[in-house]
Design a protein around this motif. Structure first.
Motif, PDB file in Angstrom:
ATOM      1  N   PHE A 113       0.831  -1.201   0.000  1.00 40.86           N
ATOM      2  CA  PHE A 113       0.000   0.000   0.000  1.00 40.86           C
ATOM      3  C   PHE A 113       0.865   1.250   0.000  1.00 40.86           C
ATOM      4  CE2 PHE A 113      -2.272   3.364   2.305  1.00 40.86           C
ATOM      5  CZ  PHE A 113      -3.366   3.512   1.469  1.00 40.86           C
ATOM      6  N   GLY A 114       1.901   1.255   0.825  1.00 44.17           N
ATOM      7  CA  GLY A 114       2.784   2.410   0.862  1.00 44.17           C
ATOM      8  C   GLY A 114       3.467   2.655  -0.461  1.00 44.17           C
ATOM      9  N   ALA A 115       3.776   1.574  -1.189  1.00 45.57           N
ATOM     10  CA  ALA A 115       4.425   1.698  -2.496  1.00 45.57           C
ATOM     11  C   ALA A 115       3.429   1.948  -3.620  1.00 45.57           C
ATOM     12  CB  ALA A 115       5.216   0.421  -2.791  1.00 45.57           C
ATOM     13  N   GLY A 116       2.137   1.886  -3.307  1.00 48.32           N
ATOM     14  CA  GLY A 116       1.124   2.039  -4.348  1.00 48.32           C
ATOM     15  C   GLY A 116       1.103   0.871  -5.311  1.00 48.32           C
ATOM     16  N   ASP A 117       1.483  -0.317  -4.839  1.00 48.24           N
ATOM     17  CA  ASP A 117       1.583  -1.499  -5.709  1.00 48.24           C
ATOM     18  C   ASP A 117       0.242  -2.217  -5.761  1.00 48.24           C
ATOM     19  OD1 ASP A 117       2.141  -3.870  -7.011  1.00 48.24           O
ATOM     20  OD2 ASP A 117       4.132  -4.060  -6.124  1.00 48.24           O
ATOM     21  N   ARG A 118      -0.593  -1.826  -6.700  1.00 45.90           N
ATOM     22  CA  ARG A 118      -1.921  -2.414  -6.840  1.00 45.90           C
ATOM     23  C   ARG A 118      -1.845  -3.888  -7.231  1.00 45.90           C
ATOM     24  NH1 ARG A 118      -1.899   2.830  -8.559  1.00 45.90           N
ATOM     25  NH2 ARG A 118      -3.650   4.201  -7.983  1.00 45.90           N
ATOM     26  N   THR A 119      -0.853  -4.238  -8.044  1.00 51.98           N
ATOM     27  CA  THR A 119      -0.710  -5.622  -8.491  1.00 51.98           C
ATOM     28  C   THR A 119      -0.472  -6.556  -7.309  1.00 51.98           C
ATOM     29  OG1 THR A 119       0.175  -4.907 -10.620  1.00 51.98           O
ATOM     30  CG2 THR A 119       0.610  -7.182  -9.969  1.00 51.98           C
ATOM     31  N   MET A 120       0.321  -6.118  -6.361  1.00 48.43           N
ATOM     32  CA  MET A 120       0.591  -6.931  -5.191  1.00 48.43           C
ATOM     33  C   MET A 120      -0.611  -7.000  -4.263  1.00 48.43           C
ATOM     34  SD  MET A 120       2.676  -8.886  -3.714  1.00 48.43           S
ATOM     35  CE  MET A 120       4.042  -8.526  -4.823  1.00 48.43           C
ATOM     36  N   LEU A 121      -1.337  -5.902  -4.125  1.00 51.45           N
ATOM     37  CA  LEU A 121      -2.463  -5.873  -3.212  1.00 51.45           C
ATOM     38  C   LEU A 121      -3.637  -6.715  -3.692  1.00 51.45           C
ATOM     39  CD1 LEU A 121      -2.587  -2.066  -2.303  1.00 51.45           C
ATOM     40  CD2 LEU A 121      -2.087  -3.948  -0.722  1.00 51.45           C
ATOM     41  N   ARG A 122      -3.870  -6.724  -4.994  1.00 56.03           N
ATOM     42  CA  ARG A 122      -5.122  -7.270  -5.517  1.00 56.03           C
ATOM     43  C   ARG A 122      -5.430  -8.684  -5.053  1.00 56.03           C
ATOM     44  NH1 ARG A 122      -9.250  -7.837  -5.528  1.00 56.03           N
ATOM     45  NH2 ARG A 122     -10.936  -7.637  -7.003  1.00 56.03           N
ATOM     46  N   ASP A 127     -12.806  -7.845  -2.914  1.00 59.15           N
ATOM     47  CA  ASP A 127     -13.134  -6.794  -3.884  1.00 59.15           C
ATOM     48  C   ASP A 127     -13.407  -5.456  -3.190  1.00 59.15           C
ATOM     49  OD1 ASP A 127     -12.848  -8.642  -5.891  1.00 59.15           O
ATOM     50  OD2 ASP A 127     -14.991  -8.984  -6.167  1.00 59.15           O
ATOM     51  N   ASP A 128     -14.255  -5.475  -2.148  1.00 59.89           N
ATOM     52  CA  ASP A 128     -14.610  -4.230  -1.467  1.00 59.89           C
ATOM     53  C   ASP A 128     -13.409  -3.602  -0.770  1.00 59.89           C
ATOM     54  OD1 ASP A 128     -17.204  -4.483  -2.318  1.00 59.89           O
ATOM     55  OD2 ASP A 128     -17.967  -5.276  -0.414  1.00 59.89           O
ATOM     56  N   THR A 129     -12.585  -4.438  -0.125  1.00 56.20           N
ATOM     57  CA  THR A 129     -11.421  -3.910   0.575  1.00 56.20           C
ATOM     58  C   THR A 129     -10.420  -3.337  -0.417  1.00 56.20           C
ATOM     59  OG1 THR A 129     -11.731  -5.558   2.308  1.00 56.20           O
ATOM     60  CG2 THR A 129      -9.609  -4.448   2.249  1.00 56.20           C
ATOM     61  N   TYR A 130     -10.210  -4.032  -1.523  1.00 58.56           N
ATOM     62  CA  TYR A 130      -9.292  -3.525  -2.539  1.00 58.56           C
ATOM     63  C   TYR A 130      -9.777  -2.179  -3.077  1.00 58.56           C
ATOM     64  CZ  TYR A 130      -6.749  -2.889  -6.853  1.00 58.56           C
ATOM     65  OH  TYR A 130      -5.989  -2.349  -7.856  1.00 58.56           O
ATOM     66  N   ALA A 131     -11.083  -2.034  -3.279  1.00 53.50           N
ATOM     67  CA  ALA A 131     -11.621  -0.769  -3.794  1.00 53.50           C
ATOM     68  C   ALA A 131     -11.273   0.385  -2.852  1.00 53.50           C
ATOM     69  CB  ALA A 131     -13.132  -0.877  -3.977  1.00 53.50           C
ATOM     70  N   GLY A 132     -11.351   0.155  -1.532  1.00 52.73           N
ATOM     71  CA  GLY A 132     -10.997   1.205  -0.576  1.00 52.73           C
ATOM     72  C   GLY A 132      -9.524   1.554  -0.618  1.00 52.73           C
ATOM     73  N   PHE A 133      -8.665   0.528  -0.681  1.00 52.79           N
ATOM     74  CA  PHE A 133      -7.236   0.772  -0.756  1.00 52.79           C
ATOM     75  C   PHE A 133      -6.878   1.493  -2.063  1.00 52.79           C
ATOM     76  CE2 PHE A 133      -4.638  -1.537   2.491  1.00 52.79           C
ATOM     77  CZ  PHE A 133      -5.682  -1.934   3.319  1.00 52.79           C
ATOM     78  N   GLU A 134      -7.455   1.046  -3.161  1.00 54.23           N
ATOM     79  CA  GLU A 134      -7.139   1.638  -4.466  1.00 54.23           C
ATOM     80  C   GLU A 134      -7.580   3.096  -4.519  1.00 54.23           C
ATOM     81  OE1 GLU A 134      -6.885   2.820  -8.467  1.00 54.23           O
ATOM     82  OE2 GLU A 134      -8.760   2.781  -7.307  1.00 54.23           O
ATOM     83  N   GLN A 135      -8.729   3.390  -3.917  1.00 57.29           N
ATOM     84  CA  GLN A 135      -9.213   4.769  -3.889  1.00 57.29           C
ATOM     85  C   GLN A 135      -8.253   5.656  -3.101  1.00 57.29           C
ATOM     86  OE1 GLN A 135     -13.198   5.142  -2.367  1.00 57.29           O
ATOM     87  NE2 GLN A 135     -13.164   7.381  -2.378  1.00 57.29           N
ATOM     88  N   LEU A 219      -8.025 -10.405   3.053  1.00 59.98           N
ATOM     89  CA  LEU A 219      -8.430  -9.354   3.975  1.00 59.98           C
ATOM     90  C   LEU A 219      -9.766  -8.788   3.519  1.00 59.98           C
ATOM     91  CD1 LEU A 219      -7.661  -7.509   6.391  1.00 59.98           C
ATOM     92  CD2 LEU A 219      -6.589  -5.982   4.709  1.00 59.98           C
ATOM     93  N   VAL A 220     -10.783  -8.825   4.404  1.00 61.14           N
ATOM     94  CA  VAL A 220     -12.112  -8.360   4.025  1.00 61.14           C
ATOM     95  C   VAL A 220     -12.554  -7.121   4.790  1.00 61.14           C
ATOM     96  CG1 VAL A 220     -12.869 -10.644   3.275  1.00 61.14           C
ATOM     97  CG2 VAL A 220     -13.256  -9.949   5.647  1.00 61.14           C
ATOM     98  N   ALA A 221     -11.886  -6.805   5.902  1.00 62.43           N
ATOM     99  CA  ALA A 221     -12.278  -5.608   6.670  1.00 62.43           C
ATOM    100  C   ALA A 221     -11.150  -5.212   7.586  1.00 62.43           C
ATOM    101  CB  ALA A 221     -13.544  -5.877   7.489  1.00 62.43           C
ATOM    102  N   THR A 222     -10.993  -3.900   7.814  1.00 62.41           N
ATOM    103  CA  THR A 222     -10.005  -3.383   8.762  1.00 62.41           C
ATOM    104  C   THR A 222     -10.608  -2.202   9.499  1.00 62.41           C
ATOM    105  OG1 THR A 222      -8.939  -1.679   7.413  1.00 62.41           O
ATOM    106  CG2 THR A 222      -8.193  -3.939   7.078  1.00 62.41           C
ATOM    107  N   ARG A 223     -10.173  -2.036  10.742  1.00 63.54           N
ATOM    108  CA  ARG A 223     -10.554  -0.854  11.509  1.00 63.54           C
ATOM    109  C   ARG A 223      -9.555  -0.669  12.634  1.00 63.54           C
ATOM    110  NH1 ARG A 223     -13.543  -2.079  16.258  1.00 63.54           N
ATOM    111  NH2 ARG A 223     -14.139  -4.283  16.415  1.00 63.54           N
TER     112      ARG A 223
END
Length: 225
Positions: A113-122, A127-135, A219-223
């Motif tokens: 996430f810090g590197a902005g590496d979407r390929t690694m995160l996906r 799906d919902d968690t990735y959308a939040g990180f990508e945004q 990972l489906v949720a974080t808080r």
């Protein structure tokens, strides 16, 4: 998944090895992340020292041990009973090994996430968690901001909750860490955070369909707690 071979943890370690190659300029340095859009919370950092998950090398953070204290619920409690049901379906499941893998995932996701590496995160996020990180990554890029996250210590990893609905397993882990978190603007000014060490408590929920061959706990949720 059946049998005694911990495929899910091996997968975590394989991804960790890939991260070392892909993010060598990021791991173990003062890179970071900001809190993703709700309900996402802030993850952690990474750095080299020799720890292992089931015999496979991974990197762990400077300034701290490989991991903190593991806390597993009593088998008589509802979370403990849910873990037993998960183990009855996935015979390789063991709570402490799961926490090792969850910690590896925690470090990898934060570094990516810090590197902005979407390929690694996906592949590691729902799906919902990735959308939040990508945004959050896109907003940071558009604002010309950079981040620094430094993990100083991992104090505790605890299984807070567990559930099994049919073949869908959910496990929530509490991570207690010492971190430095800063977001800098285009001119290097501090936008949020500081260089002070802060103790953070994050709750991450991982999910897996035990009926599927894919061993990945996503990972489906974080808080933040």
């Amino acid at each position: 998944m059946t049998g005694g071979f911990p495929v899910d943890l091996i997968l975590f370690a394989m991804i960790a090895a890939f991260l070392v190659l892909r993010l060598r300029s990021v791991l173990g340095k003062r890179t970071g992340f900001e809190r993703p859009v709700q309900p996402e919370a802030r993850p952690t950092g990474f750095d080299p020292r020799g720890a292992t998950i089931d015999g496979m090398a991974e990197e762990v953070p400077a300034g701290g041990g490989r991991s903190g204290r593991h806390v597993v619920p009593d088998p008589r409690t509802p979370p403990g009973q849910a873990l037993s049901r998960i183990a009855s379906i996935d015979h390789s499941f063991e709570p402490n090994r799961f926490l090792d893998g969850a910690e590896a995932a925690f470090r990898m996701i934060v570094s990516a996430f810090g590197a902005g590496d979407r390929t690694m995160l996906r592949p590691l996020l729902s799906d919902d968690t990735y959308a939040g990180f990508e945004q959050a990554i896109t907003a940071r890029e558009n604002a010309g901001e950079t981040q620094r996250t430094e993990l100083r210590a991992v104090h505790e990893l605890a299984i807070e909750a567990a559930d099994l609905r049919g073949s869908i397993a959910d496990i929530t882990v509490r991570f207690v860490t010492d971190q430095i978190n800063m977001t800098m603007g285009r001119g290097g000014e501090v936008v949020t955070g500081s260089d002070a060490v802060t103790e953070l408590t994050d709750l991450w929920t991982f999910q897996r369909d035990l009926s599927q061959a894919d061993p990945t706990w996503k990972l489906v949720a974080t808080r933040s707690a």
